[in-house]
Enzyme design. Structure first.
Site, PDB file in Angstrom:
ATOM      1  CG  HIS A 286      -2.294   0.576   0.889  1.00  0.00           C
ATOM      2  ND1 HIS A 286      -2.548   1.320  -0.239  1.00  0.00           N
ATOM      3  CD2 HIS A 286      -3.472   0.513   1.562  1.00  0.00           C
ATOM      4  CE1 HIS A 286      -3.810   1.698  -0.251  1.00  0.00           C
ATOM      5  NE2 HIS A 286      -4.402   1.222   0.837  1.00  0.00           N
ATOM      6  NE  ARG A 287       6.298   0.069   1.812  1.00  0.00           N
ATOM      7  CZ  ARG A 287       7.511  -0.485   1.929  1.00  0.00           C
ATOM      8  NH1 ARG A 287       8.404   0.059   2.746  1.00  0.00           N
ATOM      9  NH2 ARG A 287       7.811  -1.586   1.266  1.00  0.00           N
TER      10      ARG A 287
END
Length: 465
Positions: A436-437
């Site tokens: 999700h980064r």
């Protein structure tokens, strides 16, 4: 017998991968007193990435094996010493060749590349000399001997000729020997079907009663390797090799990258029909295997081409997102050695026949335990096919350094609304985990939805590619 004066040279455990620090010695192919030649394989070692055969880089006579099979040795540590550099008296007769079947030097032999970095070797592949039944048992591994920095001159007795070959030791490659050992099969009882009487993996499986299912091969080997009798106490299994590396990588990934997993059910009836048609027509080429996994791989590659931002990595040191220039598609493979994830280099640039051929070669090599360290590094996105075990889906953990991994579940016949009617259709579940980064919900959803759309209507393989 001829006595010659030689100096000792040590062969150290090389780094056979990318920055690996240790390796386990699986098998020694030589013992003290054996004659070895430059490029001859002396042992097989297992690293965190692959099983590799190590060739010796010089000629001589084996003096000492510093570690027994089963030892884990740090890279750079001496594992074998060899007496080299013969200095024969001027009036002494010429020594017999150490290898009885030496080819005459009429023409320069073909140069062959070796896996470990000592440069190319000459000549065709040679079998290691097998000992006769009457040969003396292998000498025990000697204790390590401190060797001074300068060469130590010691007398060594060199046999006049190599020992004659015998037929007591069945011919089989190291991975096949390991599989037979794990399954408790005596290779002397196995009927060989390979070329020149070599025992293959299929021969070992055929010796079982009943023979295991192909998809359960890794599971059978793993269970047989660690038997747990009913009613006994706990059994402790050392964590090393591939399993140790996998555990470390998964912990690092799970606690470094914030995972998000999304799921989608897909009607893959048309895809399964296309798989059958391609198998029957042979359209992709003779001998090329066609499977649902092939079309899942092509569907994911199509989605990645439409959304290249997902083919990326997080650079923590420089606080940058690295967009990869090519897609190296990893395929998670369950093998007797553990979970391996070799990858197909630049898979996005391959045609469907090329992708099918590469996928087949990758799978065969992994099952044989011959995947090279290079094939296990540099992956950018991965597929794990949990459906072959009858599993519907899962939440796969990212390979370190990758932004996404797709789980392909079992294909089942389910009631489905198709053209306004509830009819039986072939359905599967896809699960996409992403970092999700790097990947937000919108990008991850688009990649998963596009992959599903291609599998639902596989003609988009052509229109979108």
């Amino acid at each position: 017998m001829t006595t010659e004066v030689r100096s000792l040279r040590e062969f150290k455990m090389p780094d056979v991968g990318e920055g690996l620090t240790e390796a386990e010695i699986l098998t020694w192919y030589v013992k003290p007193g054996d004659v070895v030649t430059d490029g001859q394989v002396v042992c097989e070692v297992e690293t965190a990435k692959a099983a590799v055969e190590l060739p010796i880089p010089f000629n001589g006579v084996v003096e000492t094996l510093f570690f027994p099979a089963g030892s884990t040795v740090d890279v750079g540590t001496a594992i074998i010493s060899v007496a080299v550099g013969a200095v024969a008296p001027a009036d002494a007769p010429a020594a017999a060749a150490p290898v009885a079947a030496e080819a005459p030097a009429a023409a320069e032999p073909e140069r062959r590349e070796v896996l470990v970095g000592y440069g190319p070797r000459t000549g065709g592949a040679q079998r290691r000399v097998r000992k006769t039944a009457a040969a003396a048992p292998a000498a025990p591994v000697a204790a390590p001997v401190a060797v001074a920095a300068a060469p130590v001159v010691v007398p060594v007795v060199v046999p006049a000729q190599a020992e004659p070959a015998g037929a007591d030791r069945p011919l089989a490659k190291p991975p096949v020997r390991k599989l037979a050992k794990d399954l408790g099969i005596d290779l002397r009882t196995v009927t060989p079907t390979g070329p020149d009487g070599v025992i293959t993996r299929d021969d070992v499986h055929a010796a079982l009663a009943p023979a295991p299912e192909p998809v359960a091969e890794a599971v059978v080997a793993a269970v047989a390797a660690v038997p747990v009798p009913v009613g006994t106490g706990d059994v402790r299994v050392p964590v090393k090799g591939v399993r140790k590396a996998t555990a470390q990588a998964m912990v690092a990934s799970a606690f470094t990258a914030p995972h998000v997993t999304e799921f989608i059910q897909v009607d893959v009836t048309r895809t399964m029909k296309l798989v059958r048609e391609l198998k029957l027509s042979g359209e992709l080429g003779e001998g090329i295997r066609v499977s649902p996994l092939l079309l899942v791989a092509r569907a994911l590659l199509t989605a990645v081409r439409r959304h290249p931002e997902i083919n990326a990595a997080w650079d923590e040191a420089n606080q940058e997102i690295v967009l990869k220039g090519q897609v190296n598609l990893g395929i998670a493979a369950a093998t007797p050695r553990g979970l391996l994830v070799p990858n197909i280099k630049d898979a996005g640039a391959k045609t469907l026949p090329q992708l099918a051929l590469a996928l087949g070669e990758l799978t065969d090599t992994a099952r044989q335990g011959k995947t090279s360290p290079a094939d296990l590094s540099g992956g950018t996105v991965t597929i794990t096919n949990v459906g072959v075990f009858g599993v519907d889906t899962g939440t796969p953990i990212l390979n370190p350094g990758e932004a996404a991994i797709l789980a392909f579940g079992a294909v089942r016949e389910l009631p489905w609304v198709h053209k306004g009617k509830v009819v039986p259709r072939q359905v599967t579940t896809l699960a996409l985990s992403f970092d999700h980064r790097l990947v937000d919900g919108e990008l991850g959803s688009k990649v998963l939805a596009d992959t599903a759309a291609v599998l639902e209507r596989p003609k988009r393989l052509i229109t979108w590619s």
